[in-house]
Design an enzyme around this catalytic site. Structure first.
Site, PDB file in Angstrom:
ATOM      1  CD1 TRP A 156      -3.016   1.648   1.117  1.00 26.16           C
ATOM      2  CD2 TRP A 156      -1.733   2.472   1.592  1.00 26.16           C
ATOM      3  NE1 TRP A 156      -3.738   2.266   0.979  1.00 26.16           N
ATOM      4  CE2 TRP A 156      -2.550   2.964   2.103  1.00 26.16           C
ATOM      5  CE3 TRP A 156      -0.385   2.417   3.262  1.00 26.16           C
ATOM      6  CZ2 TRP A 156      -2.589   3.959   2.845  1.00 26.16           C
ATOM      7  CZ3 TRP A 156      -0.651   3.826   3.638  1.00 26.16           C
ATOM      8  CH2 TRP A 156      -1.363   4.857   3.373  1.00 26.16           C
ATOM      9  CG  HIS A 157       3.534   2.556   3.471  1.00 23.08           C
ATOM     10  ND1 HIS A 157       2.917   1.385   3.939  1.00 23.08           N
ATOM     11  CD2 HIS A 157       3.606   3.607   4.336  1.00 23.08           C
ATOM     12  CE1 HIS A 157       2.545   1.702   4.790  1.00 23.08           C
ATOM     13  NE2 HIS A 157       2.892   3.354   5.347  1.00 23.08           N
ATOM     14  N   GLY A 158       3.924   1.515  -1.538  1.00 21.26           N
ATOM     15  CA  GLY A 158       4.920   1.830  -2.815  1.00 21.26           C
ATOM     16  C   GLY A 158       4.623   0.435  -3.294  1.00 21.26           C
TER      17      GLY A 158
END
Length: 408
Positions: free
Chosen positions: A327-329
């Protein structure tokens, strides 16, 4: 439009006074219009996208009945239309998130594994897509669980497009958000405390970002090219990144929380001194709290939480943290970062179970032990930041090699 730009300050100085001057019935429409304009300022087609998704999710939500509704009417699960509409709504949100954010990663991964050379989608990632899709999923899931009983299109649209939290959170909950807006008990006319609390919080956020976080950049850039940096230099970069990411992200959260407060809204807190925690579980209860609580409520608990076998709970924990990393990258180093934390959390649960303690150890440790636990947890988190900051997993491994061989 960045929170730190002059154009945002001009925008805010116009929207806030108008919000409090218009009649109560027009405040939500005015704030919704301003939020849509704020998003359209970056890239108008994406404003149309999020507006369309907002309408689609609301319409789907109108057809998602709470679980048990059909059962009470003696209708079997297989004849529960709300169930399949709910699944369709979740898949729709996930599809748009994956298409815009992860299509390139999927195509490159397939090619690296020897698969066909698929065309790389040339798409521009909508700002804040990770945040507003998670809020859409929360909305549909809570409707299905019967936690949302009143649906209103204006409330939902403002919840989705609320500009202070649209780009970088915190991740809101619909029920809480609508309970604080215009027309809610206690939300009447302008109060001086809204201005004082909002502006002071925004000033703190600006200071965190501009004075502390940005001053670390000259050190953290070393993590981008670790093959050109000594081992000790990379340790300095790692610690600097720990400082930078906390003050950067918590600074943006302060700006969002402060901007929301100018309109009388309270949005979730995101950080509560996470680096001073004794174990990884405590760290995640105080780091990016709106995300960690979302992961707990909408991923880990639906997968069984702590009710399943210890082995399955461990697997689920690593899985949801891997998804947290993704989700972060859209890169595999983020997935490995998430798994790093998942493995650490799983190991902590196993150790706590073996010594017969719950998630919170009842007997407070002595000062020395307490300090050692904080130091150990902090360094576990810091080594994870190397995975997070590196441009790829390969580069992160180079950094680790040079750090632990004390390369000169």
């Amino acid at each position: 439009m960045s929170f730190l730009s002059f154009s945002f300050l001009v925008f805010l100085s116009g929207v806030v006074p108008a919000y409090w001057l218009v009649p109560l019935a027009l405040r939500k429409p005015w704030l919704l219009l301003a939020s849509l304009g704020f998003y359209a300022a970056a890239y108008p087609p994406h404003a149309a996208l999020i507006a369309g998704l907002t309408v689609a999710v609301f319409v789907i939500g109108q057809r998602v009945g709470p679980m048990g509704e059909d059962k009470d009417n003696n209708i079997g699960k297989e004849k529960d239309p709300g169930r399949w509409i709910f699944v369709f709504g979740i898949l729709l949100c996930v599809f748009f998130l994956c298409f815009f954010k992860y299509a390139r990663l999927i195509v490159h991964t397939v090619a690296d594994l020897g698969g066909p050379a698929l065309p790389v989608p040339d798409v521009r990632i909508p700002l804040g897509i990770s945040f507003f899709t998670f809020e859409f999923v929360h909305y549909l899931y809570d409707l299905r669980r019967g936690r949302i009983v009143r649906q209103n299109f204006l409330d939902f649209s403002l919840f989705s497009l609320f500009f202070p939290t649209l780009l970088s959170g915190p991740i809101k909950r619909y029920q809480v958000f609508v309970s604080e807006g215009p027309g809610a008990p206690g939300h009447g006319g302008f109060r001086a405390t809204y201005l004082a609390e909002g502006l002071s919080r925004m000033i703190v956020g600006m200071g965190k970002k501009l004075i502390v976080a940005d001053s670390m950049t000259s050190f953290t850039v070393r993590l981008l090219t670790p093959d050109q940096v000594t081992g000790p230099g990379l340790f300095v970069a790692m610690y600097a990144y720990a400082v930078k990411i906390y003050f950067d992200f918590s600074g943006y959260s302060d700006l969002a929380i402060g901007a929301a407060r100018l309109f009388g809204y309270r949005v979730p807190e995101n950080f509560d001194h996470p680096y001073g925690r004794r174990d990884l579980s405590e760290f995640w209860r105080h780091w990016h709290m709106s995300l960690s609580s979302w992961i707990r409520d909408y991923l880990f608990i639906p997968l069984g939480g702590s009710r399943v076998s210890p082995l399955r709970a461990t697997i689920n924990l690593v899985l949801v943290m891997a998804l947290c990393g993704l989700w972060h990258g859209a890169s595999w180093n983020f997935v490995v970062w998430g798994m790093w934390h998942g493995v650490g959390l799983a190991a902590l649960r196993i150790m706590q179970r073996r010594r017969g303690a719950g998630p919170d150890v009842a007997a407070a440790p002595g000062r020395v032990r307490n300090a050692l636990m904080i130091l150990l947890t902090f360094h576990y988190v810091c080594f994870g930041w190397v995975l997070f900051a590196a441009p790829s997993l390969k580069v992160a491994l180079v950094a680790f090699h040079r750090m632990f061989t004390w390369a000169q």
